[in-house]
Scaffold this motif. Sequence first.
Motif, PDB file in Angstrom:
ATOM      1  N   ALA A   1       0.824  -1.220   0.000  1.00 55.43           N
ATOM      2  CA  ALA A   1       0.000   0.000   0.000  1.00 55.43           C
ATOM      3  C   ALA A   1       0.855   1.266   0.000  1.00 55.43           C
ATOM      4  O   ALA A   1       0.318   2.377   0.063  1.00 55.43           O
ATOM      5  CB  ALA A   1      -0.927  -0.004   1.216  1.00 55.43           C
ATOM      6  N   GLY A   2       2.185   1.101  -0.062  1.00 53.43           N
ATOM      7  CA  GLY A   2       3.091   2.253  -0.138  1.00 53.43           C
ATOM      8  C   GLY A   2       3.577   2.780   1.196  1.00 53.43           C
ATOM      9  O   GLY A   2       4.222   3.833   1.238  1.00 53.43           O
ATOM     10  N   GLY A   3       3.290   2.075   2.297  1.00 59.70           N
ATOM     11  CA  GLY A   3       3.700   2.547   3.607  1.00 59.70           C
ATOM     12  C   GLY A   3       5.058   2.023   4.037  1.00 59.70           C
ATOM     13  O   GLY A   3       5.624   1.117   3.410  1.00 59.70           O
ATOM     14  N   GLN A   4       5.582   2.615   5.106  1.00 60.80           N
ATOM     15  CA  GLN A   4       6.817   2.138   5.734  1.00 60.80           C
ATOM     16  C   GLN A   4       6.454   1.371   7.009  1.00 60.80           C
ATOM     17  O   GLN A   4       5.417   1.620   7.628  1.00 60.80           O
ATOM     18  CB  GLN A   4       7.727   3.307   6.092  1.00 60.80           C
ATOM     19  N   VAL A   5       7.330   0.433   7.379  1.00 59.52           N
ATOM     20  CA  VAL A   5       7.066  -0.437   8.532  1.00 59.52           C
ATOM     21  C   VAL A   5       8.300  -0.475   9.420  1.00 59.52           C
ATOM     22  O   VAL A   5       9.424  -0.592   8.926  1.00 59.52           O
ATOM     23  CB  VAL A   5       6.712  -1.873   8.083  1.00 59.52           C
ATOM     24  N   LEU A   6       8.079  -0.397  10.718  1.00 58.32           N
ATOM     25  CA  LEU A   6       9.151  -0.600  11.704  1.00 58.32           C
ATOM     26  C   LEU A   6       8.854  -1.897  12.457  1.00 58.32           C
ATOM     27  O   LEU A   6       7.777  -2.052  13.047  1.00 58.32           O
ATOM     28  CB  LEU A   6       9.233   0.566  12.687  1.00 58.32           C
ATOM     29  N   TYR A   7       9.808  -2.818  12.421  1.00 57.92           N
ATOM     30  CA  TYR A   7       9.697  -4.107  13.106  1.00 57.92           C
ATOM     31  C   TYR A   7      10.700  -4.084  14.254  1.00 57.92           C
ATOM     32  O   TYR A   7      11.904  -4.185  14.036  1.00 57.92           O
ATOM     33  CB  TYR A   7      10.017  -5.222  12.118  1.00 57.92           C
ATOM     34  N   LEU A   8      10.193  -3.919  15.488  1.00 63.83           N
ATOM     35  CA  LEU A   8      11.061  -3.788  16.657  1.00 63.83           C
ATOM     36  C   LEU A   8      11.324  -5.144  17.293  1.00 63.83           C
ATOM     37  O   LEU A   8      10.402  -5.950  17.476  1.00 63.83           O
ATOM     38  CB  LEU A   8      10.414  -2.878  17.702  1.00 63.83           C
ATOM     39  N   LEU A   9      12.571  -5.372  17.667  1.00 60.82           N
ATOM     40  CA  LEU A   9      12.997  -6.577  18.368  1.00 60.82           C
ATOM     41  C   LEU A   9      13.744  -6.173  19.635  1.00 60.82           C
ATOM     42  O   LEU A   9      14.409  -5.134  19.660  1.00 60.82           O
ATOM     43  CB  LEU A   9      13.916  -7.425  17.476  1.00 60.82           C
ATOM     44  N   PRO A  10      13.687  -6.993  20.691  1.00 57.61           N
ATOM     45  CA  PRO A  10      14.327  -6.585  21.944  1.00 57.61           C
ATOM     46  C   PRO A  10      15.826  -6.803  21.981  1.00 57.61           C
ATOM     47  O   PRO A  10      16.517  -6.203  22.787  1.00 57.61           O
ATOM     48  CB  PRO A  10      13.626  -7.470  22.985  1.00 57.61           C
ATOM     49  N   GLU A  11      16.364  -7.692  21.127  1.00 55.93           N
ATOM     50  CA  GLU A  11      17.783  -8.050  21.205  1.00 55.93           C
ATOM     51  C   GLU A  11      18.397  -8.101  19.819  1.00 55.93           C
ATOM     52  O   GLU A  11      17.762  -8.538  18.853  1.00 55.93           O
ATOM     53  CB  GLU A  11      17.954  -9.437  21.855  1.00 55.93           C
ATOM     54  N   ILE A  12      19.670  -7.703  19.726  1.00 59.65           N
ATOM     55  CA  ILE A  12      20.410  -7.825  18.475  1.00 59.65           C
ATOM     56  C   ILE A  12      20.477  -9.284  18.036  1.00 59.65           C
ATOM     57  O   ILE A  12      20.455  -9.603  16.857  1.00 59.65           O
ATOM     58  CB  ILE A  12      21.836  -7.249  18.643  1.00 59.65           C
ATOM     59  N   ALA A  13      20.546 -10.202  19.013  1.00 56.61           N
ATOM     60  CA  ALA A  13      20.670 -11.628  18.707  1.00 56.61           C
ATOM     61  C   ALA A  13      19.526 -12.103  17.815  1.00 56.61           C
ATOM     62  O   ALA A  13      19.692 -13.020  17.007  1.00 56.61           O
ATOM     63  CB  ALA A  13      20.703 -12.438  19.998  1.00 56.61           C
ATOM     64  N   LEU A  14      18.345 -11.493  17.948  1.00 61.41           N
ATOM     65  CA  LEU A  14      17.196 -11.927  17.174  1.00 61.41           C
ATOM     66  C   LEU A  14      17.237 -11.450  15.733  1.00 61.41           C
ATOM     67  O   LEU A  14      16.615 -12.057  14.861  1.00 61.41           O
ATOM     68  CB  LEU A  14      15.910 -11.397  17.824  1.00 61.41           C
ATOM     69  N   THR A  15      17.952 -10.346  15.480  1.00 61.17           N
ATOM     70  CA  THR A  15      17.890  -9.748  14.154  1.00 61.17           C
ATOM     71  C   THR A  15      18.451 -10.667  13.082  1.00 61.17           C
ATOM     72  O   THR A  15      17.974 -10.661  11.956  1.00 61.17           O
ATOM     73  CB  THR A  15      18.640  -8.398  14.118  1.00 61.17           C
ATOM     74  N   ALA A  16      19.461 -11.470  13.416  1.00 59.15           N
ATOM     75  CA  ALA A  16      20.092 -12.328  12.404  1.00 59.15           C
ATOM     76  C   ALA A  16      19.068 -13.262  11.763  1.00 59.15           C
ATOM     77  O   ALA A  16      18.985 -13.359  10.531  1.00 59.15           O
ATOM     78  CB  ALA A  16      21.232 -13.134  13.040  1.00 59.15           C
ATOM     79  N   GLN A  17      18.288 -13.970  12.597  1.00 57.37           N
ATOM     80  CA  GLN A  17      17.294 -14.901  12.050  1.00 57.37           C
ATOM     81  C   GLN A  17      16.158 -14.182  11.340  1.00 57.37           C
ATOM     82  O   GLN A  17      15.750 -14.566  10.241  1.00 57.37           O
ATOM     83  CB  GLN A  17      16.720 -15.764  13.174  1.00 57.37           C
ATOM     84  N   ILE A  18      15.637 -13.130  11.970  1.00 57.10           N
ATOM     85  CA  ILE A  18      14.493 -12.417  11.388  1.00 57.10           C
ATOM     86  C   ILE A  18      14.887 -11.768  10.064  1.00 57.10           C
ATOM     87  O   ILE A  18      14.136 -11.814   9.088  1.00 57.10           O
ATOM     88  CB  ILE A  18      13.968 -11.352  12.368  1.00 57.10           C
ATOM     89  N   VAL A  19      16.083 -11.166  10.016  1.00 54.99           N
ATOM     90  CA  VAL A  19      16.527 -10.500   8.792  1.00 54.99           C
ATOM     91  C   VAL A  19      16.640 -11.508   7.650  1.00 54.99           C
ATOM     92  O   VAL A  19      16.254 -11.225   6.514  1.00 54.99           O
ATOM     93  CB  VAL A  19      17.866  -9.768   9.020  1.00 54.99           C
TER      94      VAL A  19
END
Length: 844
Positions: A352-370
């Motif tokens: 729909a043309g919007g931007q999204v912020l996906y917040l995570l509590p730990e850097i450790a989680l970003t590797a898998q989610i990314v």
Amino acid sequence: MTPELEFHIPADDVPERVTLFADVILPLPLPKLFTYRIPLEMSDDVLVGARVLVQFGTKKVLSCVVARVHEQAPTDYQAKYILEVIDEKPVVTGPQLKLFSWIAEYYMCTLGEVINAALPAALKLSSESKIQLHPQFSEETNEWPLTAHEEKILFALRQKPHLTFTEAGQLLQLTSFHKIIKSLLLKEVIIIYEEIAEKYAPKVVKKVRLAPAFTTDEATLEELFNQLATKAKQLDVLLKYVQLNPLLQDMALNEHGVEKNLLTSNPHLSLSAINTLIKNGVLEQFDVVVSRFPVAEGRGPYLASELSPDQASARDEVLDHFNSKDTVLLHGITGSGKTEVYIDLIQKAVDAGGQVLYLLPEIALTAQIVTRLKRVFQDRLGVYHSKFSDNERVEVWNGILSGRFQVIVGVRSSVFLPFHSLSLLVVDEEHEPSYKQHEPAPRYNAREVALMMAHFHGAKTLLGSATPSVETYYHCQTGRWGLVNLHVRYGEAVLPEIELVDIRRESLRKNMLSHFSQKLVHDMEDTLHRKEQVILFQNRRGYSPFIDCNDCAWIPKCRNCAVSLSYHKFSNELRCHYCGYHERKPNECPACGSTMLKTVGFGTEKIEDELKLLLPEARIQRMDLDTTKRKNSHQQIIEDFEQQRTNILVGTQMVTKGLDFEHVSLVGILSADSIIHFPDYRAHERAYQLFVQVSGRAGRKGKPGKVIIQTANPNQTIFERVIENNYLGLYEQEIAERQKFRYPPFVRIIKITVKHPEAKPCEAAAIALAKDLTDRLGRTGILGPEPPHIFKIRNLFLQEVHVKLDRDGGRLRFSKNQIQEAVFHLLQSKDFKNLRVAIDVDPA
């Protein structure tokens, strides 16, 4: 209090040039904005949200953010001129400025502290005035006599090219030395200058290409090869260049060249031959500015996974709630596939043309989610966290402003990013205390800031958790927020079997192998035999919490804090986990000389060490603060575990938060009681969340999972709730107690910490503060003062006063004003020098 900001730009159709002024936010802990005069030639260039350079005081030149442009000159001081405009376009958006103002007001700090936390370091410029000898100064022709202080400055400037104002003050040992500097200026002995450089540096790649004269046609290129036929090393370089850049197919490719390091790093090519070709004009070297986040070659189709019927139903419920509510909680058990629901909703927002912020509590989680999100959103995805360099953070910041990144995955600091079309915020593991910033100010909670961020952008917020915070669930139960349940694990997976092991009884039966019950060791052996994996959770890093002397009971203490030093075996050091102080482990007791020093308790390092003896064939890795200091260490540890290069992962809370491993069938919690029995009204809630979250790492992909919890008291009610996965039972018990004893969500709590280098003045100041607050707000909501559990940190003694306030918005603002006035009066008192006060709203 920080003033309410108005953000506007003056109209363009003014009939004549008027003098304009700008209110700017300086990156300093100052309670107000400062007004500067805009030079006429800059009138059209100073924009709200852009950075400008200003002189602050007599020493510093700083970059600051323009908050407002207007025509009113300040009445209580002469406005200085803005020195320079840094940005042609705003780097801070209008919604950001509103959010920063709200953060400053709600969390009782200054706008300067907020802007200092928000902007990447590479966007913050500062300088201190420097002095140097006047180029035309000569002692022989100087007509003015110099004082002793002036001679000292002159001597110093002959030894080094310049002095900062601070260095000049230290040299003269005077607090007021500006008259001396002014005198030297009048005598034309010195000049003053400012030196500011833009800290952000784009990434530059050195490339080489053939000189245009050799790429007119194939014949010219062939002639060059013939000329180099007797120069084998130079010919090798040329052949490699043509291999990397196929000019024979298209001569126009030469314009792009190849990266020089592709040639220089090749062990078969001579560096001197490459440089000779450049020197002789055969190759030419040039620089290219490139992104630190390369764009994928073309965008393929999105590859989102298909939702199960339960996930699709949950997604539809979320969308239905969004029609009437701005915030929705997705309460999904561990392994239910909440992430896939997030991705589906994110995709709809992006389409729909919007931007999204996906917040995570730990850097450790970003590797898998990314990794999962990259498959779907490719180069539209940006990542933002503290392990990135300053320059990488600026590129993400600019990428959001330009619209390159539509989806951002990040930790708590991501709430400061400059979104301009934000339509959805996802706060994963919303219950996590890691979202709370403790030091320095602003002491914000990213979950709460995200809710206000959504409000200012007109966006929706989706909170997700298997174990929501009591406050969040309360807002859902009262109808303020929407609630969607997802209580079925994805695919064939079922919740793991949970077994309690009574370590007190096992110790009496001699069934403990160091810190492991025989049951846990046997199940680990069985799991490894099946080629499956194990996660062990211990909520303490290091080898041992402390060491002591068998003979005299001496325990090493931190010299800066009121804590014992933890032993780290790998570095053979005793370390303080509060201030970072460390020293070598002694071989003998400094108190009595005994060599009988023993370790007490155990941390993740000791668990790893003992596992290597118990299970020598196992490949073991540890994930805690000590092993994840390097930039990509989180990612490497997780990747090794995913690829089964590691059999057993030992870790602190990092291993409990949302990680998804296919082959984990056993989870062990080694010291459950230390988590439950903690002096905090949230202790049972936090313990339940930890136990359920770490248990949820087992049995996620259809394999049966098991969790073993080692405890000295298996009859505690909390274990019954964990085994039954009975969140509602925990919530009902907790909410009743909080209402009875006046704790959040029924009140707001503000913690005021008084700090002083000496104990008695600290206590006296805290007593004075508590009395003043009682006079202003009444005795009912004032608790303390009292020293915290750790009463000295970094050579400062601590006293705490807690204030409980009703949630009434109007009354809350009045009470906060009263608190700030009381703190201000305390800090101004001549009785309490060297006093510091920290205000923490909604302490974690």
